[in-house]
Design a protein around this motif. Structure first.
Motif, mmCIF file in Angstrom:
data_model
loop_
_atom_site.group_PDB
_atom_site.id
_atom_site.type_symbol
_atom_site.label_atom_id
_atom_site.label_comp_id
_atom_site.label_asym_id
_atom_site.label_seq_id
_atom_site.Cartn_x
_atom_site.Cartn_y
_atom_site.Cartn_z
ATOM 1 N N SER A 1 0.733 -1.130 0.017
ATOM 2 C CA SER A 1 0.052 -0.138 -0.053
ATOM 3 C C SER A 1 0.978 1.234 -0.027
ATOM 4 O O SER A 1 1.645 1.253 0.735
ATOM 5 N N TRP A 2 0.852 2.021 -0.999
ATOM 6 C CA TRP A 2 1.428 3.220 -1.213
ATOM 7 C C TRP A 2 0.835 4.441 -0.429
ATOM 8 O O TRP A 2 -0.239 4.854 -0.904
ATOM 9 N N ALA A 3 1.296 4.910 0.613
ATOM 10 C CA ALA A 3 0.689 5.878 1.454
ATOM 11 C C ALA A 3 1.595 6.970 1.593
ATOM 12 O O ALA A 3 2.972 7.139 1.978
ATOM 13 N N LYS B 1 -3.701 6.812 0.568
ATOM 14 C CA LYS B 1 -3.007 5.453 0.325
ATOM 15 C C LYS B 1 -3.819 4.906 -0.474
ATOM 16 O O LYS B 1 -4.972 4.758 -0.563
ATOM 17 N N GLY C 1 6.636 8.702 3.453
ATOM 18 C CA GLY C 1 5.473 7.622 3.659
ATOM 19 C C GLY C 1 6.318 6.336 3.777
ATOM 20 O O GLY C 1 7.306 6.191 3.723
ATOM 21 N N SER D 1 1.452 0.590 3.616
ATOM 22 C CA SER D 1 0.510 0.736 4.884
ATOM 23 C C SER D 1 -0.147 -0.765 4.645
ATOM 24 O O SER D 1 -1.195 -0.817 5.269
#
Length: 288
Positions: free
Chosen positions: A207-209, A216, A239, A242
């Motif tokens: 998860s790119w948050a 995210k 970040g 996640s």
């Protein structure tokens, strides 16, 4: 295998220091509010400062909810205190036998509905901002790996790709970047431009948050998710993944550097030489 990072050992709390600790918390809250752009800071009491429209909508909605919840809690507390004081056995030895009150029942039905409406309106505003689909000035493809990120830029800006791994040990100290948040290569984007990212994964879910950007997005193998942002302030923003993705989940940070148009052009010219070209350039799904 990276060694786990451990903080300082816990110390016993001393009551004479309680006042100093409270003062430090209250005082540093203001500092955190001023310095907490792009990364967390010690004793931070608030969210990271938003630098996109979506992040500001979320930030304002968050504080609105806190005020509403605080008002409800205080109101209910006041009712409890009033009941305890006014209707205890000593104050009212003969208890009331009231079993029905039309106005009260109407009130406790209508008031919660009004509260929900007050929450729903800004909630829909945030949702509209998140789901809007403006025309992109730049597309970047983000791929999650176990356990690092890779970034692909389209042919019109050079058609290159690179990996971004955690900086550890002495390299991290020399970089001056925050621990466990710095990467050896950064995703670079221009300020005040609409950037769309297409996110996927090569192995497991990630998860790119990015808190300062206010979103995210899941990176799922075999699926392409898309989101957009428009950063209105230059700087370096951090970040982390996640999604609990495995052994090195805590060691795959995200670093995005927002720069001026001129600096972005200079970076892409350098990146075309620094990073190997990807043939015909990165492939992107059709998007505006």
């Amino acid at each position: 295998m990276a060694r786990a990072q451990h903080g300082p050992s816990a110390r016993s709390f001393r009551w004479p220091a309680a006042g100093l600790a409270l003062a430090a918390v209250l005082g540093s809250a203001t500092v955190a509010g001023a310095a907490g752009v792009g990364q967390p800071v010690p004793w931070q009491m608030d969210l990271q400062q938003p630098v996109t429209e979506v992040a500001r909508e979320i930030y304002n909605f968050h504080h609105l909810l806190n005020w509403i919840m605080g008002a409800v809690v205080l109101f209910v507390l006041g009712l409890l205190i009033a009941v305890i004081v006014k209707f205890n056995e000593r104050a009212q030895p003969t208890p009331s036998r009231t079993t029905h009150n039309t106005m009260l029942e109407v009130a406790w039905t209508i008031v919660p509905v009004l509260i929900l409406v007050a929450i729903a309106i800004p909630s829909f505003r945030v949702l509209r901002a998140q789901l809007s689909d403006p025309k992109a000035d730049l597309m970047v493809k983000v791929i999650g790996h176990a356990w690092y990120w890779s970034y692909e830029y389209p042919q019109d800006v050079g058609g290159f790709k690179f990996d971004a791994n955690l900086i550890e040990g002495e390299d991290q100290v020399k970089s001056g970047q925050p621990k466990l948040l710095a990467t050896d290569n950064e995703m670079v984007v221009p300020v005040n431009k609409i950037v769309k990212i297409q996110v996927t994964a090569a192995d497991v879910m990630h998860s790119w948050a990015l808190p300062s950007f206010g979103f995210k997005i899941d990176a799922i193998p075999g699926r392409l998710n898309q989101f957009w942002f428009k950063a209105d302030r230059e700087g370096v923003y951090h970040g982390q993944c996640s999604e609990l993705c495995g052994q090195r989940h805590a060691y795959m940070p995200i670093t995005v550097r927002v720069v001026s148009d001129a600096a972005f052009q200079a970076w892409t010219a350098e990146a075309k030489t620094k990073f190997a070209a990807t043939g015909d350039g990165a492939r992107f799904a059709s998007a505006r």
